[in-house]
Write an enzyme that holds these catalytic residues in place. Structure first.
Site, PDB file in Angstrom:
ATOM      1  N   LYS A   1       0.826  -1.217   0.000  1.00 10.43           N
ATOM      2  CA  LYS A   1       0.000   0.000   0.000  1.00 10.43           C
ATOM      3  C   LYS A   1       0.862   1.270   0.000  1.00 10.43           C
ATOM      4  CE  LYS A   1      -2.324  -1.068   3.808  1.00 10.43           C
ATOM      5  NZ  LYS A   1      -1.748  -2.387   4.178  1.00 10.43           N
TER       6      LYS A   1
ATOM      7  N   ARG B   1      -9.930   0.574   8.578  1.00  8.72           N
ATOM      8  CA  ARG B   1      -9.520  -0.780   8.929  1.00  8.72           C
ATOM      9  C   ARG B   1     -10.624  -1.528   9.676  1.00  8.72           C
ATOM     10  NH1 ARG B   1      -3.669   0.326   8.823  1.00  8.72           N
ATOM     11  NH2 ARG B   1      -2.456  -1.569   9.060  1.00  8.72           N
TER      12      ARG B   1
ATOM     13  N   ARG C   1      11.301  -6.158   4.762  1.00  8.19           N
ATOM     14  CA  ARG C   1      11.175  -4.716   4.985  1.00  8.19           C
ATOM     15  C   ARG C   1      11.786  -4.319   6.331  1.00  8.19           C
ATOM     16  NH1 ARG C   1       5.240  -2.041   4.729  1.00  8.19           N
ATOM     17  NH2 ARG C   1       5.052  -2.756   6.871  1.00  8.19           N
TER      18      ARG C   1
ATOM     19  N   ARG D   1      11.050  -0.586  11.635  1.00 10.95           N
ATOM     20  CA  ARG D   1       9.769  -0.817  12.323  1.00 10.95           C
ATOM     21  C   ARG D   1       9.848  -2.103  13.142  1.00 10.95           C
ATOM     22  NH1 ARG D   1       4.681   0.182   8.379  1.00 10.95           N
ATOM     23  NH2 ARG D   1       3.734  -0.991  10.095  1.00 10.95           N
TER      24      ARG D   1
ATOM     25  N   ARG E   1      -0.809  -9.046  13.384  1.00 12.02           N
ATOM     26  CA  ARG E   1      -1.299  -8.046  12.422  1.00 12.02           C
ATOM     27  C   ARG E   1      -2.108  -8.729  11.324  1.00 12.02           C
ATOM     28  NH1 ARG E   1       4.047  -5.296  10.728  1.00 12.02           N
ATOM     29  NH2 ARG E   1       2.752  -3.912   9.478  1.00 12.02           N
TER      30      ARG E   1
HETATM   31  P1  AMP Z   1       0.443   0.443   8.903  1.00 12.60           P
HETATM   32  O1  AMP Z   1       1.543   1.446   8.765  1.00 12.60           O
HETATM   33  O2  AMP Z   1      -0.739   0.776   8.052  1.00 12.60           O
HETATM   34  O3  AMP Z   1       0.935  -0.976   8.732  1.00 12.60           O
HETATM   35  O4  AMP Z   1      -0.075   0.547  10.412  1.00 12.60           O
HETATM   36  C1  AMP Z   1       0.763   0.234  11.507  1.00 12.60           C
HETATM   37  C2  AMP Z   1      -0.068   0.063  12.756  1.00 12.60           C
HETATM   38  O5  AMP Z   1      -0.740   1.291  13.076  1.00 12.60           O
HETATM   39  C3  AMP Z   1      -1.180  -0.964  12.679  1.00 12.60           C
HETATM   40  O6  AMP Z   1      -0.702  -2.279  12.952  1.00 12.60           O
HETATM   41  C4  AMP Z   1      -2.143  -0.466  13.754  1.00 12.60           C
HETATM   42  O7  AMP Z   1      -1.663  -0.795  15.047  1.00 12.60           O
HETATM   43  C5  AMP Z   1      -2.033   1.029  13.598  1.00 12.60           C
HETATM   44  N1  AMP Z   1      -3.039   1.553  12.635  1.00 12.60           N
HETATM   45  C6  AMP Z   1      -2.785   2.115  11.414  1.00 12.60           C
HETATM   46  N2  AMP Z   1      -3.927   2.473  10.798  1.00 12.60           N
HETATM   47  C7  AMP Z   1      -4.933   2.134  11.658  1.00 12.60           C
HETATM   48  C8  AMP Z   1      -6.353   2.222  11.592  1.00 12.60           C
HETATM   49  N3  AMP Z   1      -6.977   2.722  10.507  1.00 12.60           N
HETATM   50  N4  AMP Z   1      -7.057   1.770  12.668  1.00 12.60           N
HETATM   51  C9  AMP Z   1      -6.457   1.266  13.754  1.00 12.60           C
HETATM   52  N5  AMP Z   1      -5.124   1.131  13.864  1.00 12.60           N
HETATM   53  C10 AMP Z   1      -4.362   1.551  12.830  1.00 12.60           C
END
Ligand code: AMP
Length: 191
Positions: free
Chosen positions: A14, A89, A128, A134, A146
């Site tokens: 993404k 999400r 990654r 991260r 996740r």
């Molecule tokens: P990402 O960078 O999209 O992989 O997001 C990393 C982490 O941020 C996720 O595993 C969640 O813990 C949190 N997170 C990101 N976007 C959301 C969302 N829309 N709702 C809830 N938690 C989120």
């Protein structure tokens, strides 16, 4: 306005594909994960709260996430359109997004859902981790959380957009350019 939900499990591509889309269509990129990470780095109250969930591979609560997203939309009144990356999400987040966009006299144009098999996701995330810094990418147990969270809470959001005839599933396997081409052609053939 062109408002895209770029959807998919962790590691689907993404973030990488968002970069291509914002350049091609001049959209404002809103990645909730990036915004949380910026808050963690800046040691804000929101960052401290978000970190306690992110470190486990769990979702940050809807109310917190929706309020943050609303504030980001309000910061960009002149955007030509948005690309939502990592949001919504959950189904309540999708409902809230529809309401927020309706209040701005706009709506989601399409959900582009990147489809990638689970084994490939795990391999990509571990790869990654070598450069992303991260911690949630580096630990197989957190990665599994996740992916499980995605399957139980996030994947159903596809139905929300399918019911509105806005879901387009995109094969997320192949080279970055091949996947970008698939996304561009889906967008360019929207009616
Ligand atoms: P990402 O960078 O999209 O992989 O997001 C990393 C982490 O941020 C996720 O595993 C969640 O813990 C949190 N997170 C990101 N976007 C959301 C969302 N829309 N709702 C809830 N938690 C989120």
């Amino acid at each position: 306005m062109l408002n895209i939900v770029l959807f998919g499990p962790p590691g689907a591509g993404k973030g990488t594909q968002s970069e291509k889309l914002i350049e091609q269509y001049q959209l404002k990129h809103l990645s909730t994960g990036d915004i949380f990470r910026a808050n963690i780095k800046g040691e804000t109250e929101l960052g401290t709260l978000a970190k306690s969930y992110i470190d486990k591979g769990a979702l940050v609560p809807d109310e917190v996430t929706i309020n943050m997203l609303k504030a980001e939309l309000e910061k960009n009144p002149n955007a030509k359109g948005f690309i939502f990356d990592g949001f919504p999400r959950t189904t309540p987040q999708a409902e809230a997004l529809d309401e927020l966009l309706a209040s701005l006299d706009t709506s989601i144009s399409v959900m582009l859902a990147l489809e990638v098999a689970e084994e490939e996701l795990k391999a990509r995330l571990l790869e990654r981790a070598k450069t992303s810094g991260r911690t949630d990418d580096a630990d197989p147990a957190i990665i599994q959380n996740r992916i499980d969270t995605y399957n139980s809470q996030t994947a159903p959001v596809k139905n929300f957009y399918a019911d509105q005839q806005k879901l387009q599933e995109i094969n997320g396997l192949g080279s970055i350019d091949e996947i970008t081409d698939r996304l561009f052609s889906a967008i360019d053939t929207l009616d």
